[in-house]
Motif scaffolding. Structure first.
Motif, PDB file in Angstrom:
ATOM      1  N   GLU A  16       0.830  -1.208   0.000  1.00  0.00           N
ATOM      2  CA  GLU A  16       0.000   0.000   0.000  1.00  0.00           C
ATOM      3  C   GLU A  16       0.863   1.256   0.000  1.00  0.00           C
ATOM      4  OE1 GLU A  16      -0.351  -2.560   2.024  1.00  0.00           O
ATOM      5  OE2 GLU A  16      -2.262  -3.413   1.392  1.00  0.00           O
ATOM      6  N   ALA A  19       2.400   1.691  -3.418  1.00  0.00           N
ATOM      7  CA  ALA A  19       1.396   2.164  -4.368  1.00  0.00           C
ATOM      8  C   ALA A  19       1.111   3.642  -4.152  1.00  0.00           C
ATOM      9  CB  ALA A  19       0.115   1.349  -4.219  1.00  0.00           C
ATOM     10  N   ALA A  20       1.037   4.059  -2.889  1.00  0.00           N
ATOM     11  CA  ALA A  20       0.785   5.471  -2.600  1.00  0.00           C
ATOM     12  C   ALA A  20       1.919   6.340  -3.124  1.00  0.00           C
ATOM     13  CB  ALA A  20       0.613   5.676  -1.089  1.00  0.00           C
ATOM     14  N   ALA A  23       1.531   6.640  -6.930  1.00  0.00           N
ATOM     15  CA  ALA A  23       0.484   7.597  -7.280  1.00  0.00           C
ATOM     16  C   ALA A  23       0.966   9.026  -7.065  1.00  0.00           C
ATOM     17  CB  ALA A  23      -0.767   7.326  -6.451  1.00  0.00           C
ATOM     18  N   ASP A 268      -3.512   3.142  -9.517  1.00  0.00           N
ATOM     19  CA  ASP A 268      -2.199   3.137  -8.859  1.00  0.00           C
ATOM     20  C   ASP A 268      -2.287   2.724  -7.395  1.00  0.00           C
ATOM     21  OD1 ASP A 268      -1.029   3.962 -11.216  1.00  0.00           O
ATOM     22  OD2 ASP A 268      -0.958   6.074 -10.653  1.00  0.00           O
ATOM     23  N   THR A 269      -3.419   3.014  -6.747  1.00  0.00           N
ATOM     24  CA  THR A 269      -3.540   2.764  -5.311  1.00  0.00           C
ATOM     25  C   THR A 269      -4.425   1.565  -4.964  1.00  0.00           C
ATOM     26  OG1 THR A 269      -5.352   4.383  -5.198  1.00  0.00           O
ATOM     27  CG2 THR A 269      -3.124   5.175  -4.711  1.00  0.00           C
ATOM     28  N   ALA A 418       2.144  -2.983  -7.183  1.00  0.00           N
ATOM     29  CA  ALA A 418       2.589  -1.703  -6.640  1.00  0.00           C
ATOM     30  C   ALA A 418       4.067  -1.480  -6.918  1.00  0.00           C
ATOM     31  CB  ALA A 418       2.330  -1.662  -5.132  1.00  0.00           C
TER      32      ALA A 418
END
Length: 429
Positions: A16, A19-20, A23, A268-269, A418
């Motif tokens: 996560e 991925a953040a 983004a 993306d997230t 991710a």
């Protein structure tokens, strides 16, 4: 350095978190592609305090609560005056196009046009046009085609604004003129108080291409169009033509910028599956859209002219000074994209303004976002999700956006990881 801080730095990032970061990096690219100098400057100014005076630019507001106070205070701050939107747009569009008006004249015209922008009216209009524009989107994706979402959204937005302004949406000359008119927005720079005489001349020439069909709509007097409403109000043909130009320039920019960025953020997230499964009335969908609006900030800055001596936060201001509300700084201070967290109430809809100048077209933009998401929902029913296969940032634009965002259908669980997303994003520019 403490042992705990060393531990925090050495801890591997979760999927996560990775991925953040991916983004965030893409959004940084989008922002810098549009404003390679001003965006980094805004970020630097945010570190200097909530309100900062910058010689040659104005008094810059980095704090959401202060920004809302300025937007609501029409006694001391105006869209008309030195450094305000009127300096940019009146030479091109004339004096009666809402975005360069104040007071009773502004309120009267806004009331006259508001019936065109009720949630019911825009939902009906968008639903009618979305069938033709987006009806094949999901079938093409499910058949294995790769689709440029920027192009698809632009086609819908262009058709809808043509209907609203009385322009023939299938006329190739009108379409070409609309594309050229939208390019006028790209002439605006956040550090520039007004367009140059050459830019004004070129912009007028571009908008003149829309004159004949817009003039016909005005003379027809159809109250379901912007020119017809303005004729009924007693405004001149020239004023109506200016309003058509304004709606063409601004009526497609937000939707064409935001919707691809929403899809990119969700992909993306890891929010795509939940977003596509959500019913139109599901609060989750509304929360994802609102959070994406906060992160992407469709209006990166807002301008006001000081009408009378006052204060912006702790900074005293004089009549004639310029106030630059750094909306992008105010809104993104809320942190990374996180639809499952409670939003800060002070930020709510700040990207659309506040007070008497709150964006009239907000319901239209939201209706079109909903239409695109509805058009993509069949993917979820078929056990598929979306993947972004390629993208290109737009450069030299006022509203940060993707120039191209190619999407494809993938099996649920088979979308881009991710880690690969972080690698694709590359180094932050």
């Amino acid at each position: 350095m403490t042992a705990s801080s060393t531990l925090r730095r050495s801890r591997p990032a979760s999927a996560e978190e990775a991925a953040a970061r991916a983004a965030h990096r893409w959004e940084e690219r989008v922002q810098r592609g549009a404003h390679p100098l001003v965006y980094p400057a805004f970020r630097a100014l945010a570190r200097r305090g909530p309100v900062v005076r910058v010689p040659g630019l104005g008094v810059v507001v980095n704090d959401a609560a202060t920004a809302r106070e300025v937007l609501l205070d029409t006694e001391h701050f105006s869209k008309v005056g030195p450094g305000a939107p009127s300096d940019l747009w009146t030479p091109v569009l004339g004096p009666s196009v809402l975005l360069n008006m104040e007071g009773e004249d502004h309120a009267t015209l806004r009331r006259a046009l508001s019936g065109l922008f009720t949630p019911r009216s825009v939902a009906q209009l968008t639903a009618t046009e979305a069938g033709a524009s987006l009806g094949t989107l999901a079938p093409r994706l499910l058949a294995g085609e790769t689709v440029d979402l920027v192009s698809e959204v632009g086609a819908l937005a262009g058709t809808v604004i043509c209907r609203m302004t009385g322009l023939p949406p299938t006329d190739a000359a009108v379409r070409d003129a609309m594309v050229a008119a939208q390019s006028v927005v790209g002439l605006v720079r956040l550090h520039r108080r007004r367009l140059t005489p050459t830019q004004v001349r070129d912009a007028r020439e571009v908008l003149d291409r829309l004159s004949e069909p817009a003039r016909a709509a005005y003379r027809d007097g159809d109250p379901s169009t912007v020119p017809g409403r303005m004729r009924g109000l007693g405004l001149s043909e020239r004023e109506a033509l200016g309003a058509v130009g304004a709606f063409v320039m601004t009526g497609t920019e937000t939707i064409q910028s935001f919707t691809p960025r929403l899809v990119a953020l969700a992909t993306d997230t890891g929010w795509t599956d939940r977003l596509l499964r959500a019913e139109p009335s599901d609060p989750l969908r509304g929360r994802v859209v609102e959070e994406a609006l906060r992160v992407t900030v469709p209006t990166p800055a807002m301008l006001r002219s000081v009408r009378a001596a006052h204060r912006v936060g702790a900074v005293p201001v004089r009549a004639g000074e310029r106030v630059v509300i750094a909306t992008v700084t105010c809104c993104r201070a809320g942190g990374p994209f996180a639809p499952d967290h409670d939003a800060d109430p002070v930020l709510r809809n700040l990207w659309f303004g506040a007070g008497p100048h709150f964006c009239l077209g907000m319901p239209l933009a939201m209706a079109q976002v909903g239409a695109v998401l509805d058009a993509l929902r069949p993917l979820a029913a078929a056990g598929r999700t979306l993947a972004v296969t390629d993208r290109e940032v737009a450069r030299g634009v006022l509203i940060p956006s993707y120039r191209r965002l190619e999407i494809a259908a993938r099996p649920v669980g088979g979308e881009q990881s991710a880690v690969s997303a972080v690698q694709e994003a590359g180094e932050e520019t």
